[in-house]
Design an enzyme around this catalytic site. Sequence first.
Site, short mmCIF file in Angstrom:
data_model
loop_
_atom_site.label_atom_id
_atom_site.label_comp_id
_atom_site.label_asym_id
_atom_site.label_seq_id
_atom_site.Cartn_x
_atom_site.Cartn_y
_atom_site.Cartn_z
N GLN A 140 -7.48 -5.27 9.85
CA GLN A 140 -6.58 -4.67 10.78
C GLN A 140 -6.95 -3.93 11.64
O GLN A 140 -5.91 -3.09 12.36
CB GLN A 140 -5.05 -4.37 10.12
CG GLN A 140 -4.72 -5.58 9.17
CD GLN A 140 -3.32 -5.33 8.66
OE1 GLN A 140 -2.45 -5.19 9.35
NE2 GLN A 140 -3.15 -5.22 7.56
N ASP A 181 -4.41 7.48 5.27
CA ASP A 181 -3.82 6.25 5.28
C ASP A 181 -4.51 5.52 6.66
O ASP A 181 -4.81 6.38 7.63
CB ASP A 181 -2.17 6.25 5.65
CG ASP A 181 -1.60 4.85 5.44
OD1 ASP A 181 -2.34 3.88 5.15
OD2 ASP A 181 -0.45 4.87 5.63
N GLU A 182 -4.43 4.33 6.74
CA GLU A 182 -4.92 3.65 8.00
C GLU A 182 -6.18 3.99 8.44
O GLU A 182 -6.60 4.37 9.52
CB GLU A 182 -4.01 3.81 9.18
CG GLU A 182 -2.49 3.64 8.91
CD GLU A 182 -2.14 2.01 8.93
OE1 GLU A 182 -3.48 1.07 8.80
OE2 GLU A 182 -1.03 1.52 8.98
N LYS A 185 0.75 -1.37 0.04
CA LYS A 185 0.11 0.08 0.06
C LYS A 185 0.81 1.30 0.11
O LYS A 185 0.49 2.13 -0.69
CB LYS A 185 -1.24 0.05 1.26
CG LYS A 185 -0.27 0.22 2.66
CD LYS A 185 -1.19 0.85 3.72
CE LYS A 185 -0.41 1.02 5.01
NZ LYS A 185 -1.08 1.56 5.81
N THR A 186 2.01 1.15 0.79
CA THR A 186 2.69 2.56 0.73
C THR A 186 3.31 3.07 -0.73
O THR A 186 3.34 4.10 -1.08
CB THR A 186 3.74 2.42 1.55
OG1 THR A 186 3.59 1.77 3.05
CG2 THR A 186 4.92 3.43 1.78
N ARG A 239 1.99 -11.15 10.11
CA ARG A 239 3.58 -10.59 10.32
C ARG A 239 4.60 -11.32 9.70
O ARG A 239 5.81 -11.03 9.58
CB ARG A 239 3.66 -10.28 11.80
CG ARG A 239 2.75 -9.61 12.61
CD ARG A 239 2.65 -8.05 11.75
NE ARG A 239 1.37 -7.96 11.07
CZ ARG A 239 1.14 -7.37 10.00
NH1 ARG A 239 2.09 -6.25 9.72
NH2 ARG A 239 -0.09 -7.53 9.36
#
Length: 712
Positions: free
Chosen positions: A258, A227-228, A42-43, A603
């Site tokens: 998440q 973002d987020e 996503k970044t 993770r």
Amino acid sequence: MNLANKTLIDADYLASLNPAQRTAALETEGPVLILAGAGTGKTRVLTTRLAYILQNNLAYPSQILAVTFTNKAAQEMRERISHLLGSPVDNMWIGTFHSLAVRMLRPHAELVGLQRNFTILDSDDQLRLIKQILRAEGIDEQKNPPKLVLSIISRWKDRGLTPEKITSSEQTGSHLLIDVYKQYQERLKILNAADFGDLLLHCLTLFKENPFVLEGYQQQMRYLLVDEYQDTNISQYLWLRLLAQQSQNLCCVGDDDQSIYGWRGAEIGNILKFEKDFPGAKIIRLEQNYRSTPQILGAASGLISKNSSRLGKTLWTNDKAGEKVLIRGTWDSVDEARFIGDEVETLQRQGSPLGSIAILVRASFQTREFEERFLKLGIPYRVIGGPRFYERLEIRDALAYLRLVIQPDDGLAFERIINTPRRGIGTTSIQNIHIIAREQGISLPRAALLFCETGAKGATRTAIHKFFEDIARWRRLLETESHAEVTKIILDESGYTTMWREDKSADAPGRLENLKELVNAIEEFESIPGFLEHVSLVMENNKQSQEDLLSIMTLHSAKGLEFDVVFLPGWEEGLFPHQRALQESGNAGLEEERRLGYVGLSRARRRAIVTYCLQRKMYQGWQMAVPSRFIREIPTEHATLIQPNGNEVDARPSSYSYTPPPAPAHTFKNGDRIFHQKFGYGDIIDIDFDRLEIEFEHTGTKKIAANFVLKA
């Protein structure tokens, strides 16, 4: 920046994106929700999207607003965009919600009753102000702890509520707190100050009461990117919605799977209702994962699919299948730490750097067993997101009590706990004790006793005398009671556990769990002096610096990180999912716990190992444990289950025969009248195994071991 003369370092910067990423980067007009699964890049999408807008002259930097959740993330985004464009990007509105809100607020501060140079108060100053208001109004701080009052006010602000807008359904506790909220806001204006919640709340007021201000920002901000988004609260959502009303070019990036910060105000509904809030919105799913193996993705996806409150996506990868997730049963928490320690040593021998390995726990008290084990094995580690177990504030305080009981002249321990919890012994009295100690050449505890005889007056003298009487009594108890039992008594009768029980901050329950784990640790040693010596050696060992360190952290702290190998211990009912989450939030709490499990599994790049115990040592002693329901929800085709005896089985553990903890030896009931040799008569108001909470006639509420009282 000259928009006409930009050159890209990488002319194929779009070619490196997969089809879904490319669509997300180029879909610039109208509301867009990018559902970005874990490890889906996503970044890269965010930075490419912003670079594309600038490179194609769709907006100037000053016409773009990009919101991140940390200042570090904002700086990284700015640097990546500059790298793509080949020159620095200036004047872009990029930062956290708070930093951008204060930037908008300062030029118009007078419109919300502040001056432009207003101060932003930190949490300590906020708490001090609340205490001043409570005392001025004569409000009982025992019934209305200042931290609880402040947390309620902060939650109201997170929900965009000024005192006038709080309805009966929004009220928490009595109407008294709304009056405190009003006074708090008035005092802030007198001080020309705001707290962090005010920054967005004042912006909302500014926009609604001054349409020309809002219109100016709406015309300026042609593109908004967040973002987020799954972690936003209601105030943040309202702020964004107002700013995006004109252009409608709002791009929100997030992952509903998440969303794990509901306990601090995050509202998962913001992302779930995006299409309803922004009609015609485009939903783009990033599902190709570049981090984990298919087996790990299958396990994580199978687990999260059990949640009903989600928009839905399926992660996939072109990577090789990899190892199945290992679910390993252990006999107890000691065996669990031994198994993981052995696995880490094996990984080391195979050439895996320790920095590529992580242990992700649900509760911070779990770290103690692993820290002890790694110290024995000589495996260097670090605790991320908090101090090591014996460095935690509550553990250091508890150890100070033990040190003073064992060593009466320990001045450092005395100074740490003489007013913790508060006993009304002020700074001036402490200074006088220091003066006496220096002049007489004696320890601080001896100086305090001398101060009682020569200079202390009234309540201070009584408090110091009682403190030393308690220390002496606890010291005598070591002759007849086990050192673990005496530790429980010290923590209870000193008021230390009560202090944290009444503390309503988010970390207070974890501190209480850590204190219980401390008692478990003490039971493993023959005496308190032996335990204190062990702790000293551990602390000295911790000072050694290492470059390659294994990471230990909570699941909450792990979000955004990745490791080759991830261990996920403690997957047992009551611990994970955590009982407190289920009690406080019901099914919503269960779904957030399941999202934590999804975050933990995702993770891992190459291997994920889940462990559970059949029994775990708790405050009341050894208790049988039941494997987490989440273990049963991991698809069998993506996991291997090995029982504590080493046998591999095909089926998930649907249940194990559960033996409840043994009943306490006493027969006391709530409401019983009792007698205690020191505190006199009282009534039992709560029972926690062999610990009785008693309301005494003359000395208030105390927690006492059942074998220290008699039925009256």
